[in-house]
Design an enzyme around this catalytic site. Structure first.
Site, PDB file in Angstrom:
ATOM      1  CB  SER A 120      -0.942   0.000   1.202  1.00  0.00           C
ATOM      2  OG  SER A 120      -0.239  -0.313   2.370  1.00  0.00           O
ATOM      3  CG  HIS A 141      -2.803  -0.636  -3.476  1.00  0.00           C
ATOM      4  ND1 HIS A 141      -2.913   0.699  -3.177  1.00  0.00           N
ATOM      5  CD2 HIS A 141      -3.078  -1.291  -2.327  1.00  0.00           C
ATOM      6  CE1 HIS A 141      -3.243   0.839  -1.912  1.00  0.00           C
ATOM      7  NE2 HIS A 141      -3.350  -0.350  -1.375  1.00  0.00           N
ATOM      8  CD  GLU A 153      -2.954   3.542  -6.142  1.00  0.00           C
ATOM      9  OE1 GLU A 153      -2.935   2.909  -5.053  1.00  0.00           O
ATOM     10  OE2 GLU A 153      -2.811   4.761  -6.196  1.00  0.00           O
ATOM     11  CG  ASN A 191      -2.849   4.254   1.152  1.00  0.00           C
ATOM     12  OD1 ASN A 191      -3.958   4.457   1.648  1.00  0.00           O
ATOM     13  ND2 ASN A 191      -2.404   3.034   0.885  1.00  0.00           N
TER      14      ASN A 191
HETATM   15  N1  CAA Z   1     -16.070  -9.429   2.169  1.00  0.00           N
HETATM   16  C1  CAA Z   1     -16.877  -9.708   1.149  1.00  0.00           C
HETATM   17  N2  CAA Z   1     -18.016  -9.024   0.882  1.00  0.00           N
HETATM   18  C2  CAA Z   1     -18.349  -8.052   1.749  1.00  0.00           C
HETATM   19  C3  CAA Z   1     -17.551  -7.724   2.856  1.00  0.00           C
HETATM   20  C4  CAA Z   1     -16.364  -8.467   3.054  1.00  0.00           C
HETATM   21  N3  CAA Z   1     -15.529  -8.214   4.072  1.00  0.00           N
HETATM   22  N4  CAA Z   1     -18.141  -6.696   3.512  1.00  0.00           N
HETATM   23  C5  CAA Z   1     -19.265  -6.402   2.852  1.00  0.00           C
HETATM   24  N5  CAA Z   1     -19.400  -7.221   1.775  1.00  0.00           N
HETATM   25  C6  CAA Z   1     -20.466  -7.206   0.775  1.00  0.00           C
HETATM   26  C7  CAA Z   1     -21.793  -7.592   1.361  1.00  0.00           C
HETATM   27  O1  CAA Z   1     -21.988  -8.988   1.299  1.00  0.00           O
HETATM   28  C8  CAA Z   1     -22.781  -6.869   0.451  1.00  0.00           C
HETATM   29  O2  CAA Z   1     -22.944  -7.610  -0.743  1.00  0.00           O
HETATM   30  P1  CAA Z   1     -24.301  -7.520  -1.625  1.00  0.00           P
HETATM   31  O3  CAA Z   1     -24.446  -6.089  -2.034  1.00  0.00           O
HETATM   32  O4  CAA Z   1     -24.012  -8.429  -2.761  1.00  0.00           O
HETATM   33  O5  CAA Z   1     -25.394  -7.992  -0.738  1.00  0.00           O
HETATM   34  C9  CAA Z   1     -22.027  -5.584   0.094  1.00  0.00           C
HETATM   35  O6  CAA Z   1     -20.638  -5.856   0.317  1.00  0.00           O
HETATM   36  C10 CAA Z   1     -22.467  -4.411   0.946  1.00  0.00           C
HETATM   37  O7  CAA Z   1     -22.274  -4.792   2.307  1.00  0.00           O
HETATM   38  P2  CAA Z   1     -23.203  -4.325   3.521  1.00  0.00           P
HETATM   39  O8  CAA Z   1     -24.600  -4.105   3.016  1.00  0.00           O
HETATM   40  O9  CAA Z   1     -23.009  -5.268   4.656  1.00  0.00           O
HETATM   41  O10 CAA Z   1     -22.571  -2.999   4.039  1.00  0.00           O
HETATM   42  P3  CAA Z   1     -22.377  -1.598   3.369  1.00  0.00           P
HETATM   43  O11 CAA Z   1     -23.371  -1.303   2.303  1.00  0.00           O
HETATM   44  O12 CAA Z   1     -22.242  -0.701   4.517  1.00  0.00           O
HETATM   45  O13 CAA Z   1     -20.957  -1.726   2.621  1.00  0.00           O
HETATM   46  C11 CAA Z   1     -18.629  -1.538   2.570  1.00  0.00           C
HETATM   47  C12 CAA Z   1     -19.823  -2.151   3.279  1.00  0.00           C
HETATM   48  C13 CAA Z   1     -18.566  -2.052   1.137  1.00  0.00           C
HETATM   49  C14 CAA Z   1     -17.401  -1.996   3.331  1.00  0.00           C
HETATM   50  C15 CAA Z   1     -18.777   0.031   2.565  1.00  0.00           C
HETATM   51  O14 CAA Z   1     -19.004   0.491   3.869  1.00  0.00           O
HETATM   52  C16 CAA Z   1     -17.591   0.738   1.994  1.00  0.00           C
HETATM   53  O15 CAA Z   1     -17.434   0.843   0.784  1.00  0.00           O
HETATM   54  N6  CAA Z   1     -16.700   1.268   2.897  1.00  0.00           N
HETATM   55  C17 CAA Z   1     -15.466   1.914   2.487  1.00  0.00           C
HETATM   56  C18 CAA Z   1     -14.413   0.868   2.236  1.00  0.00           C
HETATM   57  C19 CAA Z   1     -13.122   1.462   1.768  1.00  0.00           C
HETATM   58  O16 CAA Z   1     -12.940   2.664   1.636  1.00  0.00           O
HETATM   59  N7  CAA Z   1     -12.152   0.573   1.520  1.00  0.00           N
HETATM   60  C20 CAA Z   1     -10.815   0.963   1.119  1.00  0.00           C
HETATM   61  C21 CAA Z   1      -9.898   0.974   2.323  1.00  0.00           C
HETATM   62  S1  CAA Z   1      -8.293   1.476   1.866  1.00  0.00           S
HETATM   63  C22 CAA Z   1      -7.518   0.054   1.421  1.00  0.00           C
HETATM   64  O17 CAA Z   1      -8.024  -1.020   1.493  1.00  0.00           O
HETATM   65  C23 CAA Z   1      -6.168   0.179   0.849  1.00  0.00           C
HETATM   66  C24 CAA Z   1      -5.062   0.647   1.664  1.00  0.00           C
HETATM   67  O18 CAA Z   1      -3.961   0.674   1.124  1.00  0.00           O
HETATM   68  C25 CAA Z   1      -5.163   1.100   3.044  1.00  0.00           C
END
Ligand code: CAA
Length: 286
Positions: A120, A141, A153, A191
């Site tokens: 990352s 990424h 990415e 990031n």
């Molecule tokens: N694994 C697999 N599927 C998942 C999951 C997981 N851990 N968490 C949620 N899902 C799926 C659910 O099953 C659901 O699927 P369907 O639409 O097919 O039913 C879908 O995602 C939506 O889930 P929820 O309804 O439970 O919850 P939500 O609508 O609140 O979404 C979220 C959850 C997708 C995590 C959303 O809150 C989100 O997009 N959050 C931001 C996440 C983000 O910014 N991630 C990037 C982080 S930075 C990084 O990773 C890189 C780095 O270098 C630091």
């Protein structure tokens, strides 16, 4: 070389997510590698749980679940990765650790195989330089949760060839993701922008500008972010956030990236976010 088998190094949150996505892509076999059986098994069980959820929601048949799992081969022996046509490394974010892994991968992998890293923030150019194939080393990424997030990415190191980029981009598309190209610079695009925002949210908390809920609600309701920055930091892991801020701060030699003391304090306390049950929010009941 046609990619039939993809190896994923590291079976943690990111590695198991990448393995799941790769195996769900029609026809691709996956070699899932980690240093101990318990880690590989934990990653594999996470994939089973995710696929079960998809079956429960009618998005996958039981037979399809079986086919996907059947394409994943678990191993703790790095030599087994020699069968792969493409490798994605998603082990822990420690440069020395990754440099050793890439030295090993360079030895065991066939000539011409691309070695991608899911780092990352660590320098792709430096990782590439410890191999005898720097033109075949690239950043790939993914974002957490990997099965859900659309972005990959793709980061070109100094020596990465155009062909390596094109093959990696095509693979990301085959995984159903949207690739975005970036050049090798601390934090890349994602990031460089995300972590200072999270760090600033922690400063706002530290200085008493607002409560955890207030800070997150401002970003959720006012800016339409799906999660507030503090909840997102908990999802990513506060140790990971601190590590990335330290990379930005030292690589740019610029104090504007200094990690908030409160972030350091949480990490010192072992409050690392969701994975430890406590971060800025409490997850012990979930
Ligand atoms: N694994 C697999 N599927 C998942 C999951 C997981 N851990 N968490 C949620 N899902 C799926 C659910 O099953 C659901 O699927 P369907 O639409 O097919 O039913 C879908 O995602 C939506 O889930 P929820 O309804 O439970 O919850 P939500 O609508 O609140 O979404 C979220 C959850 C997708 C995590 C959303 O809150 C989100 O997009 N959050 C931001 C996440 C983000 O910014 N991630 C990037 C982080 S930075 C990084 O990773 C890189 C780095 O270098 C630091």
């Amino acid at each position: 070389m046609k990619i039939k088998t993809c190896a994923v190094i590291g079976a943690g949150t990111m590695g198991s997510g990448i393995a799941q996505v790769a195996a769900s892509t029609s026809g691709l076999n996956v070699i899932m590698n980690d240093i101990a059986d318990e880690f590989v098994d934990k990653g594999f069980n996470t994939i089973i749980k995710n696929l079960d959820r998809l079956v429960f929601r009618g998005k996958l048949t039981v037979a399809q679940k079986g086919e996907i799992l059947g394409r994943i081969r678990k191993t703790t022996n790095i030599e087994d990765v020699g069968d792969a046509d493409f490798v994605v490394e998603a082990a822990i974010e420690k440069l020395d650790f990754k440099l050793n892994i890439f030295k090993d991968l360079d030895k065991v992998c066939k000539a011409g195989v691309i070695l991608a890293t899911n780092t990352s923030s660590l320098p792709i150019t430096k990782i590439a330089a410890v191999t005898g194939r720097p033109e075949l080393v690239i950043g790939m990424h993914f974002f957490n949760p990997v099965p859900v997030m659309k972005l990959v990415e793709i980061i070109n190191g100094m020596a990465t060839s155009k062909e390596t980029f094109e093959i990696t981009r095509n693979l990301a598309e085959q995984f159903g993701k949207t690739p975005v190209e970036a050049n090798d610079s601390p934090g890349f695009i994602s990031n460089r922008i995300l972590m200072p925002m999270i760090n600033e949210a922690i400063y706002a908390l530290y200085e008493g500008v607002g409560t955890e809920e207030a800070i997150d609600n401002v970003m959720k309701l006012g800016m339409n972010h799906p999660m507030g920055p503090l909840e997102l930091a908990d999802l990513i892991g506060l140790d990971v956030c601190l590590n990335i801020m330290q990379v930005l701060c030292s690589s740019f030699s610029d104090s504007k990236y200094r990690p908030c003391p409160l972030l350091k304090k949480y990490v010192d306390a072992g409050y690392l976010g969701r994975k430890t049950g406590k971060g800025f929010f409490d997850y012990s009941a979930k």
